[in-house]
Design a protein around this motif. Structure first.
Motif, PDB file in Angstrom:
ATOM      1  N   ALA A   1       1.710   2.216  -3.538  1.00  0.00           N
ATOM      2  CA  ALA A   1       0.640   1.988  -4.514  1.00  0.00           C
ATOM      3  C   ALA A   1       0.840   2.811  -5.781  1.00  0.00           C
TER       4      ALA A   1
ATOM      5  N   ALA B   1       0.799  -1.229   0.000  1.00  0.00           N
ATOM      6  CA  ALA B   1       0.000   0.000   0.000  1.00  0.00           C
ATOM      7  C   ALA B   1       0.829   1.277   0.000  1.00  0.00           C
TER       8      ALA B   1
ATOM      9  N   PRO C   1      -5.946   3.670   1.372  1.00  0.00           N
ATOM     10  CA  PRO C   1      -6.295   2.937   0.161  1.00  0.00           C
ATOM     11  C   PRO C   1      -7.717   2.401   0.236  1.00  0.00           C
TER      12      PRO C   1
END
Length: 937
Positions: A247, A244, A925
């Protein structure tokens, strides 16, 4: 619909996800929050966000193999399964995943899913910048790159079975890094404003450290995993599986550029395909690389600045300046050894400078588990698997008990060496670094072929181990003298032929011997067609050091000792030398240091390093080395600290007192030297600095805890701190907290036999239990405790017996997925003496479980209620609860944090509530909705 039925069953994706969901339910049905935490604790694990887990369990697309394996193992861990059970479920998961992946339908779904994180405008911009020909080329380029880069060698496993291969993307172990502000290794420190600025942040996982920077310089020792890190970034970006924090790096186009392959001339952009995708380079659309760089969708991964001669470093820097000015929006990650360049080498080009840190004990344990698990997958004999399990457990115990082993296994290469030798030598390990390499060479050059019965094979070149080592020594020395990290097969055969003429094996064919050395020794490899290099440069330096001594070439070594490619050779030669040779070497280094002002510090550090680790040295030289070491006090960086540590407790006695005008970077170096020396004397020095309190010193002292005796360190060092702002412990460390009356915040990860020690922490203000022992045995609290967080499944009876009359803030995610005992019901059932003082509650209960009618009577002081349910279908559920909460007159704020399903955040933002005002934000996220409702006055 034929593809959906496939033999009358579910489609492969749905069948795989159904298996995952069933496994989750059978394991006790943990919540997504609990699963997310546990995915970071399984072997090879990295914490998977709740939003990713939700998508993985919905069945719309096949999760990545990493996510799937992490979920499966987390379920087993939640149910209390053993490491063997987790290993078994991982293998079953991989088998099932491969079957599901094979369908065209899965590929189609995954392509669609991969596009989801991009907005429409981003997707349109990307399509406008890529022609159809470029899209077609990428469809070929990615598999070609992954075939080249998505594989790993782990010492001792690949050696055992050369055709055994496994994916780096599923075997990678995360590294840690710190932002390093000091200047070049062995050079005087020039303080800068940044150097004087303290940082409250300790080492970060490298993916967190580089996530938000487009330009990163990563420096690390030999074997620290720099090249593997670059390959992991490349593969993860192509597969959109980077974690994450990174990302935004997903879906970029990576170009992997190892500088050693461009020794003659640095590559133009068109040549960026030449290493990992050479077979496709000619088929690339016109200006493909430049167009990709122009678009900003490229990641340029440049490996090994140190592997080019020092005379070319300026050329590399100019090349990078041109690249970054021409293609400003691309991402750049560059690696080098510390000795080659300083941390500020690219500062004016906007590069973040990071230094890879030594592996912690937990990192080493994870690596050991991974090494043995991989080894087990490479053998079929069940008895050998059982032996591997026993060796794994024994090595883990040895690492915990022997500090010298923890220091020895400080990076992935050395840790793999420990694993391989522990297995090969029936659990008997060398005690220092040079003996480690000596034993490794014996294993590679002698025992390996003996154990595989290769010596008597008529098709194999019969080359004695002595001749093998001679050829390899000479080759290693010749390559370093000529600034070569790899050579062509023809060059090597020519050198081998000249070396063989000096041996009884002078009739052997040099080409055949070259092939034998590459295939059989495990010390050489073919990184590209027609090219040869050493499997790791550290082996090359070790062999070269032996050859320097054999050739009586110490004067050459002294003359070139200041050059970065010779520094490790100098230290290794000192360790391998006879007494007279070592005296000559150290004397020469000290003599040069007296007259060579430009390289004085570097030469002193080398001389002190050699003297400190020498088994014997002339008394006058040892005295001079110790006197010269005074010039390094206080040490200016970690390298000077490591040189001083070689002198042992003598160096500690000469360290300046804390508070004597030291700069923060000097204090950090002093603490590092203490860490390396260890023992009671080091703890006394550390305690003195603990009294000179600041957050940076506190952080460093806490990080060192596992390098010393746990109980004694807590008693002598940690108790000397005026305050410990925060501490995270597990079952191993918790019993040693009893004397820490200065501890303010405590987090306990995982179950422990008893929590009785907590009551003795007289200053404790905040306590967090993550995945605790369900029975909470012995949990009580001092009168100072105001904040309690318990996250994980607990026994209802034990939780509802907690008598904590001073608690003001309670965070309880304790239901464990049991519908009979949701978190809210457990909290409401706590003793009245606990409930009456609580002003803030955070819970993961579903909204319909909250008994709004009785809040005022159960929690008379409650001012803030926060809920974190797994899922809310629509705004009506929120509105209904708000309506019921209006009667709770003491309640001022109601907060909700939930995945933004059905555009919930916008619905809240656009709604008007009679008794409440609302503010909505989105975070993290998967677009998580965070809404705060305030009572209207």
């Amino acid at each position: 619909m034929a593809e959906e039925l496939q033999g009358g069953g579910l489609p492969p994706v749905a069948e795989f996800v159904a298996w995952l969901v069933e496994l989750k339910v059978r394991s006790g049905d943990p919540t997504l929050e609990q699963l997310s935490r546990l995915t970071g604790k399984v072997p090879r694990g990295r914490q998977v966000p709740k939003s990713t887990l939700g998508k993985a369990l919905q069945g719309r697309s096949l999760p990545s193999v990493d996510v799937a394996a992490a979920v499966a193992q987390a379920c087993v861990l939640y149910a209390g399964g053993t490491s063997n059970a987790m290993s078994a479920i991982r293998q079953e998961c991989l088998n099932r995943w491969i079957l599901a992946k094979s369908s065209d339908q899965v590929a189609k779904i995954n392509r669609n899913a991969a596009e989801e994180p991009l907005t429409d405008s981003q997707r349109r911009a990307e399509l406008q910048q890529r022609s159809e020909a470029e899209e077609e080329f990428l469809a070929k380029y990615y598999p070609c790159m992954m075939a080249s880069l998505d594989r790993m060698e782990i010492f001792g496993i690949t050696l055992r079975q050369q055709d055994f291969s496994y994916r780096m993307s599923t075997s990678y172990i995360s590294l840690s890094a710190v932002e390093h502000r000091s200047t070049s290794r062995y050079q005087p420190q020039v303080p800068t404003p940044a150097s004087n600025k303290e940082s409250d942040s300790g080492p970060l996982r490298v993916e967190d450290a580089i996530a938000h920077s487009r330009r990163v310089l990563i420096r690390g020792d030999a074997g620290s995993g720099k090249t593997t890190l670059l390959k992991w970034i490349a593969v993860g970006s192509m597969k959109s599986t980077l974690p994450a924090p990174m990302a935004m790096w997903n879906r970029a186009v990576p170009f992997f550029v190892p500088l050693r392959h461009f020794a003659r001339e640095l590559p133009a952009p068109e040549q960026f395909l030449d290493y990992a995708a050479r077979t496709l380079a000619a088929a690339a659309p016109q200006n493909f690389v430049r167009n990709t760089l122009d678009s900003g969708h490229a990641i340029l991964l440049i490996d090994g600045v140190d592997e080019l001669p020092n005379s070319r470093r300026g050329e590399v820097r100019d090349w990078l300046r041109e690249l970054t000015s021409s293609y400003e929006t691309c991402r750049y990650v560059i690696t080098s050894r510390q000795a080659a360049i300083d941390s500020a080498w690219l500062a004016d080009l906007g590069f973040l400078s990071l230094e890879l840190t030594p592996m912690s004990l937990s990192d080493q344990n994870l690596f050991i588990l991974h090494w043995h698990e991989t080894m087990r997958s490479a053998v079929s004999d069940e008895q050998e698997r059982v032996r591997l399990q026993a060796h794994e457990e024994a090595l883990l115990r040895s690492m915990a008990e022997r500090r010298e082993l923890r220091r020895l296994g400080s990076n992935p290469l050395l840790c793999a060496l420990l694993c391989a030798l522990h297995w090969d030598r029936e659990m008997h390990l060398p005690s220092d670094r040079l003996k480690l390499f000596e034993a490794a060479l014996e294993m590679l050059l002698v025992r390996r072929d003996q154990q595989r019965n290769i010596v008597g094979d008529g098709d194999v070149v019969r080359l004695s181990s002595g001749v093998q080592e001679l050829v390899l020594r000479k080759l290693a020395y010749w390559m370093i003298r000529n600034d070569l990290t790899e050579v062509s097969v023809e060059q090597m055969a020519e050198r081998v032929g000249s070396y063989l003429r000096e041996t009884p094996d002078n009739t052997l064919d040099p080409a055949a011997v070259t092939q034998h050395l590459v295939i059989r020794t495990g010390l050489l490899r073919a990184p590209a067609l027609g090219r040869v290099d050493f499997v790791h440069r550290t082996f090359q330096e070790y062999l070269a050091a032996d050859q320097v001594l054999n050739d009586d070439d110490l004067n050459f070594l002294i003359k070139h000792a200041h050059e970065d490619q010779w520094q490790d050779v100098v230290v290794m030669a000192s360790g391998r030398a006879r007494d007279s040779e070592r005296n000559h070497l150290v004397k020469g280094l000290l003599k040069r240091a007296r007259r060579d002002k430009a390289h004085r510090v570097r030469l002193i550090v080398l001389a002190v390093d050699c003297a400190g680790s020498a088994p014997s040295l002339a008394a006058d030289l040892r005295r001079e080395a110790q006197a010269r070491a005074q010039e390094l006090i206080p040490p200016q960086d970690r390298d000077q600290a490591e040189a001083l540590a070689c002198l042992g407790e003598v160096a500690l006695d000469q360290m300046p007192a804390p508070g004597s005008g030291l700069q923060p970077y000097e204090v950090e170096a002093i603490l590092h030297a203490c860490r390396l020396v260890g023992g009671a004397a080091a703890m006394r020095v550390l305690a003195g600095y603990g009294m000179y309190f600041n957050r940076s010193i506190e952080r460093q002292l806490i990080e060192m805890w596992r390098d010393f005796d746990f109980g004694e360190y807590a008693r002598v060092v940690l108790s000397a701190l005026s305050e410990i702002s925060g501490l995270t412990v597990d079952a191993e460390l918790l019993p040693h907290l009893s004397g820490l009356t200065n501890l303010i915040r405590l987090q306990i990860d995982g179950p422990v036999p008893s929590y009785e020690v907590i009551a003795q922490l007289e200053s404790l203000h905040e306590l967090t239990l993550i995945d605790p022992a369900p029975e909470l045995h012995g949990l009580s609290a001092p009168s100072t405790l105001r904040v309690l967080s318990i996250i994980g499944r607990v026994e209802p009876e034990s939780f509802q017996r907690l008598l904590l009359p001073s608690i003001e803030r309670l965070h309880a995610e304790v239901g464990g997925g049991d519908p009979s005992f949701p978190s809210w019901r457990l909290v409401a059932g706590m003793p009245e003496a606990t409930r009456r003082s609580i002003t803030e509650i955070t819970t993961d209960s579903p909204l319909f479980e909250i008994d709004a009618e009785h809040i005022s009577s159960e929690f008379p002081a409650l001012d803030i209620l926060s809920v974190r349910p797994d899922y809310i279908s629509n705004i009506d559920q929120v509105a209904f609860l708000l309506k019921r909460l209006k009667e709770c007159t003491s309640l001022t704020y109601f907060r909700i944090s939930v995945a933004d399903a059905e555009d919930l955040g916008n619905q809240i933002a656009q709604s008007i509530f009679v008794h409440w005002t609302s503010v909505t934000t989105f975070d993290g996220p998967g677009r998580r909705c965070e809404a705060t409702f305030t009572r209207r006055m």
